[in-house]
Design an enzyme around this catalytic site. Structure first.
Site, PDB file in Angstrom:
ATOM      1  N   ASP A 118       5.381 -14.470  21.248  1.00  0.00           N
ATOM      2  CA  ASP A 118       6.733 -14.970  21.001  1.00  0.00           C
ATOM      3  C   ASP A 118       7.716 -13.817  21.014  1.00  0.00           C
ATOM      4  OD1 ASP A 118       5.594 -17.368  20.713  1.00  0.00           O
ATOM      5  OD2 ASP A 118       6.025 -17.625  18.565  1.00  0.00           O
ATOM      6  N   ASP A 144       7.569 -10.830  22.558  1.00  0.00           N
ATOM      7  CA  ASP A 144       7.894 -10.324  23.893  1.00  0.00           C
ATOM      8  C   ASP A 144       8.742 -11.322  24.683  1.00  0.00           C
ATOM      9  OD1 ASP A 144       6.587  -7.989  23.394  1.00  0.00           O
ATOM     10  OD2 ASP A 144       4.667  -8.671  24.221  1.00  0.00           O
ATOM     11  N   PHE A 145       8.448 -12.580  24.471  1.00  0.00           N
ATOM     12  CA  PHE A 145       9.246 -13.615  25.138  1.00  0.00           C
ATOM     13  C   PHE A 145      10.712 -13.471  24.735  1.00  0.00           C
ATOM     14  CE2 PHE A 145      11.162 -17.764  25.713  1.00  0.00           C
ATOM     15  CZ  PHE A 145      10.613 -18.229  26.901  1.00  0.00           C
ATOM     16  N   ASP A 146      10.931 -13.310  23.431  1.00  0.00           N
ATOM     17  CA  ASP A 146      12.302 -13.186  22.933  1.00  0.00           C
ATOM     18  C   ASP A 146      13.016 -11.964  23.483  1.00  0.00           C
ATOM     19  OD1 ASP A 146      12.546 -15.483  21.599  1.00  0.00           O
ATOM     20  OD2 ASP A 146      11.989 -14.689  19.621  1.00  0.00           O
ATOM     21  N   SER A 173      10.811 -52.840  34.711  1.00  0.00           N
ATOM     22  CA  SER A 173       9.835 -52.914  33.612  1.00  0.00           C
ATOM     23  C   SER A 173       8.457 -53.099  34.243  1.00  0.00           C
ATOM     24  CB  SER A 173      10.020 -54.106  32.697  1.00  0.00           C
ATOM     25  OG  SER A 173      11.288 -54.512  32.566  1.00  0.00           O
ATOM     26  N   LEU A 174       7.495 -53.360  33.398  1.00  0.00           N
ATOM     27  CA  LEU A 174       6.152 -53.648  33.904  1.00  0.00           C
ATOM     28  C   LEU A 174       5.740 -55.021  33.407  1.00  0.00           C
ATOM     29  CD1 LEU A 174       4.393 -50.262  33.058  1.00  0.00           C
ATOM     30  CD2 LEU A 174       4.767 -51.176  35.345  1.00  0.00           C
ATOM     31  N   LYS A 188      -0.369 -45.711  28.878  1.00  0.00           N
ATOM     32  CA  LYS A 188       1.027 -46.126  28.748  1.00  0.00           C
ATOM     33  C   LYS A 188       1.601 -45.390  27.543  1.00  0.00           C
ATOM     34  CE  LYS A 188       3.882 -50.234  29.046  1.00  0.00           C
ATOM     35  NZ  LYS A 188       4.807 -50.094  27.922  1.00  0.00           N
ATOM     36  N   ARG A 236      16.751 -45.005  30.915  1.00  0.00           N
ATOM     37  CA  ARG A 236      16.548 -46.222  31.678  1.00  0.00           C
ATOM     38  C   ARG A 236      17.716 -47.195  31.515  1.00  0.00           C
ATOM     39  NH1 ARG A 236      11.324 -50.177  31.497  1.00  0.00           N
ATOM     40  NH2 ARG A 236      12.322 -51.426  29.914  1.00  0.00           N
ATOM     41  N   TYR A 258       4.947 -39.678  35.159  1.00  0.00           N
ATOM     42  CA  TYR A 258       4.000 -40.620  35.765  1.00  0.00           C
ATOM     43  C   TYR A 258       4.448 -41.244  37.074  1.00  0.00           C
ATOM     44  CZ  TYR A 258       7.042 -43.603  32.984  1.00  0.00           C
ATOM     45  OH  TYR A 258       8.131 -44.202  32.407  1.00  0.00           O
ATOM     46  N   LYS A 305      -2.014 -49.081  38.665  1.00  0.00           N
ATOM     47  CA  LYS A 305      -1.136 -49.096  39.837  1.00  0.00           C
ATOM     48  C   LYS A 305      -1.964 -49.096  41.116  1.00  0.00           C
ATOM     49  CE  LYS A 305       2.212 -46.355  37.281  1.00  0.00           C
ATOM     50  NZ  LYS A 305       2.647 -45.007  36.943  1.00  0.00           N
ATOM     51  N   CYS A 336      24.062 -76.938  11.046  1.00  0.00           N
ATOM     52  CA  CYS A 336      24.273 -75.534  11.406  1.00  0.00           C
ATOM     53  C   CYS A 336      24.518 -74.696  10.150  1.00  0.00           C
ATOM     54  CB  CYS A 336      25.459 -75.431  12.354  1.00  0.00           C
ATOM     55  SG  CYS A 336      25.894 -73.733  12.735  1.00  0.00           S
ATOM     56  N   CYS A 355      28.416 -73.466  10.398  1.00  0.00           N
ATOM     57  CA  CYS A 355      29.591 -74.345  10.396  1.00  0.00           C
ATOM     58  C   CYS A 355      29.251 -75.744   9.911  1.00  0.00           C
ATOM     59  CB  CYS A 355      30.217 -74.394  11.783  1.00  0.00           C
ATOM     60  SG  CYS A 355      29.215 -75.285  12.979  1.00  0.00           S
ATOM     61  N   CYS A 358      32.368 -72.631  15.999  1.00  0.00           N
ATOM     62  CA  CYS A 358      31.271 -72.047  15.235  1.00  0.00           C
ATOM     63  C   CYS A 358      31.297 -70.521  15.455  1.00  0.00           C
ATOM     64  CB  CYS A 358      29.973 -72.680  15.736  1.00  0.00           C
ATOM     65  SG  CYS A 358      28.497 -72.109  14.898  1.00  0.00           S
TER      66      CYS A 358
HETATM   67  P1  AMP Z   1       7.963 -52.223  29.320  1.00  0.00           P
HETATM   68  O1  AMP Z   1       9.069 -51.433  28.669  1.00  0.00           O
HETATM   69  O2  AMP Z   1       6.991 -52.806  28.373  1.00  0.00           O
HETATM   70  O3  AMP Z   1       8.467 -53.152  30.366  1.00  0.00           O
HETATM   71  O4  AMP Z   1       7.087 -51.157  30.095  1.00  0.00           O
HETATM   72  C1  AMP Z   1       7.640 -50.391  31.114  1.00  0.00           C
HETATM   73  C2  AMP Z   1       7.802 -49.005  30.631  1.00  0.00           C
HETATM   74  O5  AMP Z   1       6.570 -48.393  30.346  1.00  0.00           O
HETATM   75  C3  AMP Z   1       8.403 -48.119  31.675  1.00  0.00           C
HETATM   76  O6  AMP Z   1       9.794 -48.209  31.703  1.00  0.00           O
HETATM   77  C4  AMP Z   1       7.960 -46.761  31.213  1.00  0.00           C
HETATM   78  O7  AMP Z   1       8.963 -46.214  30.377  1.00  0.00           O
HETATM   79  C5  AMP Z   1       6.758 -47.005  30.330  1.00  0.00           C
HETATM   80  N1  AMP Z   1       5.557 -46.286  30.737  1.00  0.00           N
HETATM   81  C6  AMP Z   1       4.793 -45.569  29.895  1.00  0.00           C
HETATM   82  N2  AMP Z   1       3.758 -45.011  30.508  1.00  0.00           N
HETATM   83  C7  AMP Z   1       3.827 -45.357  31.807  1.00  0.00           C
HETATM   84  C8  AMP Z   1       3.042 -45.077  32.960  1.00  0.00           C
HETATM   85  N3  AMP Z   1       1.943 -44.328  32.898  1.00  0.00           N
HETATM   86  N4  AMP Z   1       3.445 -45.596  34.139  1.00  0.00           N
HETATM   87  C9  AMP Z   1       4.551 -46.360  34.216  1.00  0.00           C
HETATM   88  N5  AMP Z   1       5.346 -46.660  33.156  1.00  0.00           N
HETATM   89  C10 AMP Z   1       4.988 -46.171  31.964  1.00  0.00           C
HETATM   90 ZN    ZN Z   2      27.636 -74.031  14.152  1.00  0.00          ZN
END
Ligand code: AMP
Ligand code: ZN
Length: 665
Positions: free
Chosen positions: A31, A33-35, A80-81, A113, A134, A222, A285, A403, A406, A427
Site C-alpha cells: 500500500d 509504495d502504491f501511495d 429484464s430476465l 445471478k 438500468r 456478465y 444463456k 372504499c 371515499c 377519490c
Molecule cells: P430481473 O431484475 O429479475 O428481471 O433480472 C434481470 C437482472 O438480473 C438484470 O438486469 C441484471 O441486473 C441481473 N443479473 C445478475 N446477474 C446476471 C447475469 N449473470 N446475467 C444477466 N443478468 C444478471
Molecule cells: Zn374511493
C-alpha cells in the site's frame, strides 16, 4: 524520459496494480509504495495540466458532486430476465429455444445471478466513457463520477478487444465490506443498513463521489454488447473481456443439456452461502451470439436467456390486520399488515394479498399465523396459513364493501378478480395516482415534478386532474412547502416541455384501464389520432391486431365519459400531442398491409431491429415463428435448418434481405 512518458508509465503501473489487487485479488505492491507512486503522479498531473486525463488512476478518489443525475437513453435497451423455478420450466425454455432456432444441438452458459444494481458501462476506443443505471430499461441515470471510484472497473483496457462496446454487470457490496460498514455505523450510533443490495444501489446515487470512493463496492460483469462480430460465443467474449481487465467471475460454466445446467444449479444452491457476495439464482444463456440474435427479445426479456431462482426463504409470523389500498385505476389491493419479521435480509411488515379470491382460497384471517415468502419481488407474499395456530374465536374475513378512502360502494365486474372504487373523479388516491402516472418517465416524463408534489398540489386544491397541470403558474407553486423559485420554474418548464411528447406516450399517459405501453403503441399506430380512437366503436377496436374485448370495452367506456372528453379537449387546447406527428408518418406506407413476416438469420444492410421496424412501418406484421399464416421469410445467413424445412413444407416464400428492400422501396 519526458514528463509525459513518466506520467504514462505511472498510470500504466498503477492501473496494473489496481487490476492485480481488485480483479485478480493478488496484491503486487505494498500500500505504501502504491501511495508513493500515486502521489508522484498526482504531482506531475497538477504541474502539467495539459496532460490531464479523466481516466487517470488519480481520478478514482472521487470528489465530483452530482446534484441531479442526468437521464441518459440507453443505446441498447436493458431488458429484464424471465424467471423459472423448476427443471420443468427450464425444459420448456429449452424447447422454445430449440424450436426458435430450428436445431437441437445447442450450448448454454450457466452463470450466477448477482444481486445488486445493474449497470451499463460504455467504452470507446478502449477508454471508459460513462456508466448508466438500468432505470426503466430504456433510460437510466448517469452515475459515471460515482462508478469511476470502483477500483475493479478498468478505466482503460489493457490489450486488443473490440473497439466500441458496452459492458454490463452488477454493482455489488461484498458481504465482508457490508458487515464492516455496519460495524462502523453501530460504533457511531447510527442505524444499520438493511441489506447489501439496497446499500449498493443507494451508494450509486450519493451526491458526493468521494463518499462513494470510501465504500467497498465491486462490479461483476456478465455481458458485452457490441456490433463488432469478432467473437462467436458469449463464453469466448467474456473470457477475452476478463483477459483485458474486467472482473468476469470464473464461476461461468458451459453446459450442453438442461441436465448439466441443473448440476450447476444444484451445486450453487448448496454452495451459495460460501460466496463472498449474495446471489439469488442462476442465469442460463444460449452461448452462440448469432443464435442469441436470431432468437431476439419479447417485449420484456431476451428469449435466449432465463433466470432460475433459488427457492425463496420462508418465515412464519402473525397477520395483525388486513387493510385496503386504492390504486390509480381505482383497483383495490388488500394488504396484510404483519408482525415485523426478518426475511432474506430485510424486515418485512406487509405482504400483498392480491384480491378477494386469493384471501378466500387460502382462507386468510386476521390474527392467523401465516407463512411468508420472498422471491425476487419487493413485496413478499403469503403462501399459506398455519391452521394449527388459528385462534378459537377466529372469524372468516369479510372483504371490504366500501372504499377505504371515499367510502363509495365497491364494484366488481364479471371475470375480473379485482374490486374497484368507481368514484373516479372524487377519490383522492385515484386522482393523485392518475396524475402521478401521467407525469411518470414512460408517460409524459415530466422533469421537476415528483409524486409527492403531485399529492401536495392536489391537497392545496391547485390540481384535480392532469389537464390542470398545464394551467399552473410559477407564482402559485412557489409558496408550497419545500418549493423555491428555481424548483418552481423547473417544474413549470418540465410541464411545458411535455407538450413535445409523442402521441403514443400521451395515450399511455392518459391511464385508460388495460392500455399499457405496448397497447398504446399499437393503438397510436393504428388510429393515428385520439379523435379516431375515441370515435371508434367496439367492433372497430377488436378488429385491431391483439386488441381483445376487455381492452376494447375499456376504451369505449373511457371515450363515452363526458369528463374524459372534456379533459382531452383541454389537452388539445394546451398543445399536447394528440395525433401521430407528420414526421413519424413519413417512411410509413401500406405496402405490406396484411402480410406476415418471419425474420431469420443474420443480415448485412440493416440490423434485425431495423428490418422488423421497416416491416411494421410499411404495414406488415412480424411474427416470431413460422406457421400457415406466414407469407414471407426474410432469410439472412445461417438460418436454422429445421426452419428452412418447415418453410419449404408449408410453401412459404423465402426472400433475401435485398428482395425485401426492393419490395418496400
Ligand atoms: P430481473 O431484475 O429479475 O428481471 O433480472 C434481470 C437482472 O438480473 C438484470 O438486469 C441484471 O441486473 C441481473 N443479473 C445478475 N446477474 C446476471 C447475469 N449473470 N446475467 C444477466 N443478468 C444478471
Ligand atoms: Zn374511493
Amino acid at each position: 524520459m519526458t514528463v509525459l512518458e513518466r506520467i504514462q508509465l505511472l498510470r500504466d503501473e498503477l492501473n496494473n496494480h489496481n487490476y492485480n489487487y481488485y480483479v485478480l485479488d493478488n496484491a503486487t505492491i505494498s500500500d505504501f509504495d502504491f501511495d508513493i507512486k500515486l502521489k508522484e503522479l498526482e504531482k506531475l498531473e497538477i504541474e502539467n495540466p495539459e496532460f490531464f486525463d479523466s481516466n487517470s488512476p488519480t481520478q478514482r478518489v472521487g470528489g465530483a458532486i452530482t446534484k441531479n443525475f442526468e437521464t441518459i437513453t440507453h443505446k441498447n435497451r436493458m431488458y429484464s430476465l424471465d424467471n423459472s423455478y423448476s427443471k420443468e420450466d427450464l425444459l420448456d425454455w429449452e424447447k422454445r429455444v430449440q424450436k426458435g432456432l430450428g436445431r437441437e444441438d445447442l450450448e448454454y452458459t450457466c452463470e450466477l445471478k448477482f444481486d445488486g444494481a445493474s449497470i451499463n458501462l460504455t467504452y470507446e476506443n478502449g477508454k471508459f466513457i460513462k456508466a448508466v443505471t438500468r432505470g426503466d430499461g430504456f433510460q437510466g441515470d448517469n452515475v459515471t463520477a460515482n462508478v469511476k471510484t470502483i477500483r475493479s472497473i478498468p478505466l482503460s483496457i489493457k490489450n486488443e478487444f473490440v473497439s466500441n462496446f458496452q459492458m454490463r454487470g452488477e454493482i455489488i457490496l461484498p458481504l465482508d465490506g457490508f458487515n464492516k460498514m455496519n460495524e462502523e455505523r453501530v460504533a457511531n450510533g447510527e442505524e444499520e443498513y438493511r441489506n447489501p443490495r439496497n446499500t449498493a444501489s443507494g451508494s450509486l446515487k450519493l451526491q458526493d463521489s468521494a463518499e462513494v470512493a470510501k465504500r467497498p463496492l465491486d462490479c461483476l460483469l456478465y455481458q458485452v454488447v457490441t456490433e463488432e462480430r469478432k467473437y462467436k460465443t458469449h463464453f469466448e467474449i467474456l473470457e477475452n473481456a476478463r483477459n483485458v481487465g474486467f472482473k468476469v467471475p470464473k464461476t461461468i460454466t458451459l453446459a450442453k443439456t438442461i441436465d448439466e445446467v441443473f448440476d450447476f444449479v444444484n451445486h450453487w444452491d448448496k454452495k451459495r452461502h460460501d460466496l463472498p457476495y449474495e446471489t439469488d439464482g442462476v442465469v442460463i444463456k444460449v452461448n452462440n451470439l448469432q443464435q442469441q440474435e436470431e432468437l431476439g427479445y419479447t417485449s420484456k426479456a431476451p428469449r435466449w436467456a432465463i433466470a432460475y431462482k433459488f427457492k425463496a426463504e420462508q418465515v412464519s409470523t402473525v397477520l395483525n390486520e388486513i387493510t385496503y389500498q386504492v390504486g390509480r385505476t381505482g383497483a383495490i389491493t388488500p394488504v396484510a399488515n404483519l408482525e415485523p419479521v426478518q426475511l432474506a435480509g430485510t424486515t418485512v411488515k406487509r405482504a400483498s394479498l392480491h384480491n378477494a379470491d386469493q384471501i378466500a382460497k387460502l382462507d386468510i384471517r386476521e390474527n392467523d399465523t401465516v407463512f411468508v415468502e420472498k422471491g425476487g419481488e419487493i413485496i413478499p407474499k403469503i403462501i399459506a396459513v398455519d391452521l394449527t395456530k388459528r385462534p378459537i374465536d377466529s372469524q372468516p374475513t369479510m372483504y371490504a364493501t366500501n372504499c377505504p378512502e371515499c367510502n363509495t360502494a365497491l364494484v366488481r365486474t364479471e371475470g375480473d378478480a379485482k374490486h374497484y372504487c368507481p368514484n373516479e373523479f372524487g377519490c383522492a388516491p385515484q386522482i393523485t395516482g392518475r396524475i402521478q402516472h401521467f407525469i411518470s418517465r414512460k408517460a409524459m416524463d415530466i422533469d421537476g415534478l415528483g409524486g409527492e408534489t403531485v399529492d401536495l398540489l392536489r391537497k392545496e386544491g391547485l390540481i384535480q386532474n392532469y389537464a390542470d397541470l398545464y394551467d399552473l403558474k410559477v407564482e402559485q407553486v412557489i409558496p408550497l412547502e419545500r418549493m423555491a423559485e428555481k424548483s418552481a420554474q423547473n417544474m413549470i418548464a418540465g410541464i411545458e416541455k411535455s407538450k413535445e411528447i409523442p402521441f403514443e406516450k400521451v395515450l399511455f399517459a392518459l391511464g385508460i384501464r388495460f392500455v399499457g405501453e405496448t397497447v398504446a403503441k399499437k393503438l397510436a399506430k393504428h388510429f393515428k389520432s385520439i379523435d379516431n380512437l375515441m370515435t371508434a366503436n367496439f367492433e372497430e377496436l377488436i378488429n385491431v391486431d391483439e386488441i381483445g374485448d376487455r381492452i376494447a370495452q375499456s376504451i369505449v367506456d373511457f371515450s363515452n365519459d363526458l369528463g374524459n372528453i372534456q379533459l382531452i379537449e383541454r389537452l388539445k387546447v394546451y398543445g399536447v400531442q394528440l395525433e401521430v406527428s407528420a414526421e413519424s408518418l413519413e417512411n410509413q406506407t401500406n405496402k405490406l398491409e396484411g402480410q406476415v413476416f418471419v425474420v431469420s438469420g443474420v443480415f448485412h444492410q440493416m440490423s434485425r431491429n431495423e428490418l422488423k421496424k421497416a416491416i411494421e412501418d410499411n404495414g406488415g406484421k412480424v411474427s416470431s415463428s413460422i406457421s400457415k399464416k406466414t407469407n414471407f421469410i426474410v432469410a439472412g445467413d445461417n438460418m436454422g435448418p429445421s426452419k428452412l424445412t418447415k418453410a419449404q413444407d408449408l410453401g412459404i416464400s423465402i426472400i433475401s434481405e435485398q428482395d425485401f428492400i426492393d419490395k418496400i422501396s
